[in-house]
Scaffold this active site. Structure first.
Site, PDB file in Angstrom:
ATOM      1  N   ASP A  13       0.814  -1.228   0.000  1.00 57.90           N
ATOM      2  CA  ASP A  13       0.000   0.000   0.000  1.00 57.90           C
ATOM      3  C   ASP A  13       0.839   1.266   0.000  1.00 57.90           C
ATOM      4  O   ASP A  13       0.443   2.297   0.560  1.00 57.90           O
ATOM      5  CB  ASP A  13      -0.975   0.008   1.196  1.00 57.90           C
ATOM      6  CG  ASP A  13      -1.871  -1.215   1.200  1.00 57.90           C
ATOM      7  OD1 ASP A  13      -2.253  -1.664   0.113  1.00 57.90           O
ATOM      8  OD2 ASP A  13      -2.179  -1.720   2.292  1.00 57.90           O
ATOM      9  N   LYS A  16       1.867   1.970  -5.176  1.00 60.97           N
ATOM     10  CA  LYS A  16       2.407   1.371  -6.407  1.00 60.97           C
ATOM     11  C   LYS A  16       1.486   1.621  -7.596  1.00 60.97           C
ATOM     12  O   LYS A  16       1.940   1.951  -8.685  1.00 60.97           O
ATOM     13  CB  LYS A  16       2.588  -0.151  -6.223  1.00 60.97           C
ATOM     14  CG  LYS A  16       3.587  -0.514  -5.145  1.00 60.97           C
ATOM     15  CD  LYS A  16       3.643  -2.022  -4.915  1.00 60.97           C
ATOM     16  CE  LYS A  16       2.393  -2.601  -4.294  1.00 60.97           C
ATOM     17  NZ  LYS A  16       2.115  -2.179  -2.921  1.00 60.97           N
ATOM     18  N   GLY A  17       0.169   1.445  -7.368  1.00 58.20           N
ATOM     19  CA  GLY A  17      -0.791   1.597  -8.463  1.00 58.20           C
ATOM     20  C   GLY A  17      -0.700   2.972  -9.087  1.00 58.20           C
ATOM     21  O   GLY A  17      -0.617   3.114 -10.310  1.00 58.20           O
ATOM     22  N   GLY A  40      -4.439  -4.462  -3.757  1.00 56.65           N
ATOM     23  CA  GLY A  40      -5.456  -3.445  -4.024  1.00 56.65           C
ATOM     24  C   GLY A  40      -4.731  -2.189  -4.444  1.00 56.65           C
ATOM     25  O   GLY A  40      -4.029  -1.584  -3.631  1.00 56.65           O
ATOM     26  N   HIS A  41      -4.822  -1.849  -5.707  1.00 52.48           N
ATOM     27  CA  HIS A  41      -4.080  -0.703  -6.237  1.00 52.48           C
ATOM     28  C   HIS A  41      -5.081   0.356  -6.685  1.00 52.48           C
ATOM     29  O   HIS A  41      -5.921   0.104  -7.539  1.00 52.48           O
ATOM     30  CB  HIS A  41      -3.185  -1.146  -7.405  1.00 52.48           C
ATOM     31  CG  HIS A  41      -2.136  -2.149  -6.982  1.00 52.48           C
ATOM     32  ND1 HIS A  41      -1.268  -2.742  -7.858  1.00 52.48           N
ATOM     33  CD2 HIS A  41      -1.814  -2.636  -5.757  1.00 52.48           C
ATOM     34  CE1 HIS A  41      -0.460  -3.570  -7.192  1.00 52.48           C
ATOM     35  NE2 HIS A  41      -0.788  -3.525  -5.917  1.00 52.48           N
ATOM     36  N   GLN A 225       2.028  -6.120  -3.129  1.00 54.25           N
ATOM     37  CA  GLN A 225       2.512  -6.211  -1.738  1.00 54.25           C
ATOM     38  C   GLN A 225       3.782  -5.370  -1.563  1.00 54.25           C
ATOM     39  O   GLN A 225       3.997  -4.435  -2.306  1.00 54.25           O
ATOM     40  CB  GLN A 225       2.737  -7.680  -1.322  1.00 54.25           C
ATOM     41  CG  GLN A 225       1.451  -8.493  -1.164  1.00 54.25           C
ATOM     42  CD  GLN A 225       0.865  -9.016  -2.451  1.00 54.25           C
ATOM     43  OE1 GLN A 225       1.545  -9.654  -3.243  1.00 54.25           O
ATOM     44  NE2 GLN A 225      -0.401  -8.765  -2.704  1.00 54.25           N
ATOM     45  N   LYS A 332       2.922  10.107  -0.633  1.00 56.39           N
ATOM     46  CA  LYS A 332       2.125  10.575   0.497  1.00 56.39           C
ATOM     47  C   LYS A 332       2.870  11.548   1.416  1.00 56.39           C
ATOM     48  O   LYS A 332       2.608  11.600   2.612  1.00 56.39           O
ATOM     49  CB  LYS A 332       1.547   9.372   1.277  1.00 56.39           C
ATOM     50  CG  LYS A 332       0.729   8.444   0.379  1.00 56.39           C
ATOM     51  CD  LYS A 332      -0.080   7.413   1.116  1.00 56.39           C
ATOM     52  CE  LYS A 332      -1.509   7.837   1.355  1.00 56.39           C
ATOM     53  NZ  LYS A 332      -2.418   6.721   1.684  1.00 56.39           N
ATOM     54  N   SER A 414       5.428  11.897  -4.794  1.00 57.20           N
ATOM     55  CA  SER A 414       3.987  11.959  -5.022  1.00 57.20           C
ATOM     56  C   SER A 414       3.353  12.779  -3.910  1.00 57.20           C
ATOM     57  O   SER A 414       3.672  12.596  -2.731  1.00 57.20           O
ATOM     58  CB  SER A 414       3.439  10.535  -5.037  1.00 57.20           C
ATOM     59  OG  SER A 414       2.033  10.562  -5.017  1.00 57.20           O
ATOM     60  N   SER A 416      -0.262  13.648  -3.908  1.00 60.23           N
ATOM     61  CA  SER A 416      -1.718  13.456  -3.761  1.00 60.23           C
ATOM     62  C   SER A 416      -2.082  12.183  -4.519  1.00 60.23           C
ATOM     63  O   SER A 416      -1.265  11.657  -5.283  1.00 60.23           O
ATOM     64  CB  SER A 416      -2.508  14.660  -4.315  1.00 60.23           C
ATOM     65  OG  SER A 416      -3.054  14.379  -5.586  1.00 60.23           O
TER      66      SER A 416
END
Ligand code: GDP
Ligand code: IMO
Ligand code: MG
Length: 431
Positions: A13, A16-17, A40-41, A225, A332, A414, A416
């Site tokens: 989390d 990556k996406g 979950g991306h 992951q 983030k 990154s 946002s």
């Protein structure tokens, strides 16, 4: 024409996406090489949110080839649902834009059932906190040489023989857990039904990848992951069941390791973890709550609240080494806006000794106490910043200190969830 591997450098989390989607503009092929729909991306493009689990994040951009490699474990029913969901969002998916390796092991309904039954039966201390999606049991069957693979869907007799082999193993296991036996005929009928929808996407991925490489196409490998969930190098046994580190990119699609030119580690500016297991810098106080609230730290796959803590430079230094990370994407950063003071873990104290890496033994990991250094925070907003010049001086100091401590440069920043709120420092695809 560099080929780039993107891997998570913490407990997943990391964003990556978002970064794979952003980088996919520069790529021709985007390939998933491990994990399954435990991933979950989340991608946000002009306010529109896409949540991907099994599909590579390149599908959204269009005009690219997306690949599901043999290192993945694939739930065919989930995949079809996910394809339907993203198609409804306007994404085009056809056998021309998506291929699945013929040697990919399939996740069966009984894998999910076994995963959940084991977790329910586990006592505190043995529970892993899995996503319940059957990932572990599916990988167990792969290495146990009893998996049902994509290619097996093409021949009814082979499929039946594979199902029988799997049942021989699983029915006694289920009995021990108090779960009813598998309905063989119903399962075969389900598989025959799904075969027609999956087989059009099946391809010899190793061959296609090598042809693309020879043709000078740019390949972007998308990890799921994070390195601390790696089956060998993670916080075992609180890990996922695949190799997550960058070396897996090669075996997970059938390409040589010499085809990898650059490894980009995705690193959150603080730390989160979902599920059980050690987490030296975990915060169970106001600062932790603030990170979780500002960072919207809820799992994309299970909706579980993510545990939050300070940035652990000691761990990321270690994962940069095990994945051979050339540069990181720090994500983030905006979540840290407004903290008066920030802490960074530089090492651990273990039984009176200073450690500059996380030891392997579980009991030692649990006893590691973080050693922190403190930095001044910043009150200005970095949210949506698109250049270094937009960043407050203390935010730049924080980024520079992170680079020093992990001994690896920042290639991307990154600020946002939005695709374009990204600062490029060094282009991983540049030769
Ligand atoms: P992944 O599993 O590594 O792809 O990460 P997830 O998508 O599960 O979790 C990352 C979350 O943070 C997602 O909701 C993203 O939309 C979001 N995100 C990504 N980058 C940033 C960023 O720079 N700032 C903020 N505030 N959110 C981000
Ligand atoms: P992405 O790709 C965060 C965690 C689970 C659990 C452990 C084992 O979105 O970063 P599993 O279902 O894999 O057997 O669960 O691994 N886990 C993840 N945590 N992000 C993920 O994926 C994860 N995939 C698995 O929470 O602790
Ligand atoms: Mg995720």
């Amino acid at each position: 024409m560099a080929n780039v591997v993107v891997v998570g450098a913490q407990w997943g989390d990391e964003g990556k996406g978002k970064i794979v989607d952003w980088l996919s503009e520069r790529a021709d092929v985007i390939a998933r090489f491990q994990g399954g729909h435990n991933a979950g991306h989340t991608l946000v493009i002009d306010g529109k949110v896409y949540k991907l689990h099994a599909l590579p994040s390149g599908v959204v951009r269009g005009g690219k080839l997306s690949v599901i490699g043999n290192g993945v474990v694939l739930d065919p029913w989930h995949l079809l649902n996910e394809i339907a969901t993203v198609r409804a969002q306007g994404v085009e998916i056809t056998p021309e834009t998506l291929i699945i390796a013929e040697n990919t092991p399939l996740i069966m309904p009984f894998h999910g059932e076994l995963d959940r039954a084991r977790e329910e039966a586990a006592s505190k201390g043995t529970k892993i906190g899995t996503t319940g999606r059957g990932i572990g049991p599916a990988y167990e069957d792969k290495v146990g040489r009893r998996a049902i693979r994509v290619a097996d869907l093409a021949d009814a007799a082979t499929l039946e023989a594979r199902v029988d082999r799997a049942l021989q193993h699983h029915d006694p296991l289920r009995k021990g857990l108090g779960v009813e036996a598998i309905d063989r005929d119903a399962l075969i009928a389900l598989l025959n039904e799904v075969a027609g929808e999956i087989l059009p996407f099946a391809a010899p991925v190793w061959k296609v990848m090598n042809e693309k490489r020879k043709a000078g196409k740019r390949i972007l490998f998308e990890g799921a992951q994070g390195a601390l969930l790696d089956i060998d190098f993670g916080t075992y046994p609180y890990v996922t069941s695949s190799n997550v580190i960058a070396g897996q990119a090669a075996t997970g699609v059938g390409i040589g390791p010499n085809s990898i030119d650059y490894v980009l580690g995705i690193v959150k500016a603080y730390t989160t973890r979902v599920g059980e297991g050690p987490f030296p810098t975990e915060l169970e106080d106001e600062d932790g709550n603030r990170l979780g609230t500002r960072g919207h730290e809820f799992g994309t796959t299970t909706g579980r609240k993510r545990r939050c803590g300070w940035f652990d430079a000691c761990l990321v230094r270690q994962t940069c080494a095990t994945s051979g990370i050339n540069g990181i994407s720090l994500t983030k950063l905006d979540v840290l806006d407004g903290f008066k003071t920030l802490k960074i873990c530089t090492g651990y104290e273990l039984d009176g000794e200073r450690m500059d890496y996380l030891p392997t033994a579980a009991d030692q990991q649990a006893r590691c106490r973080p050693i922190y250094e403190e930095m001044e925070g910043w009150s200005e907003s970095t949210e949506g910043a698109r250049s270094w010049a937009d960043l407050p001086a203390n935010a730049i100091k924080y980024v520079r200190r992170v680079e020093e401590l992990i001994d690896c440069p920042v290639a991307l920043l990154s600020t946002s969830p939005e695709r374009e709120d990204t600062i490029l420092v060094t282009d991983p695809f540049a030769d």
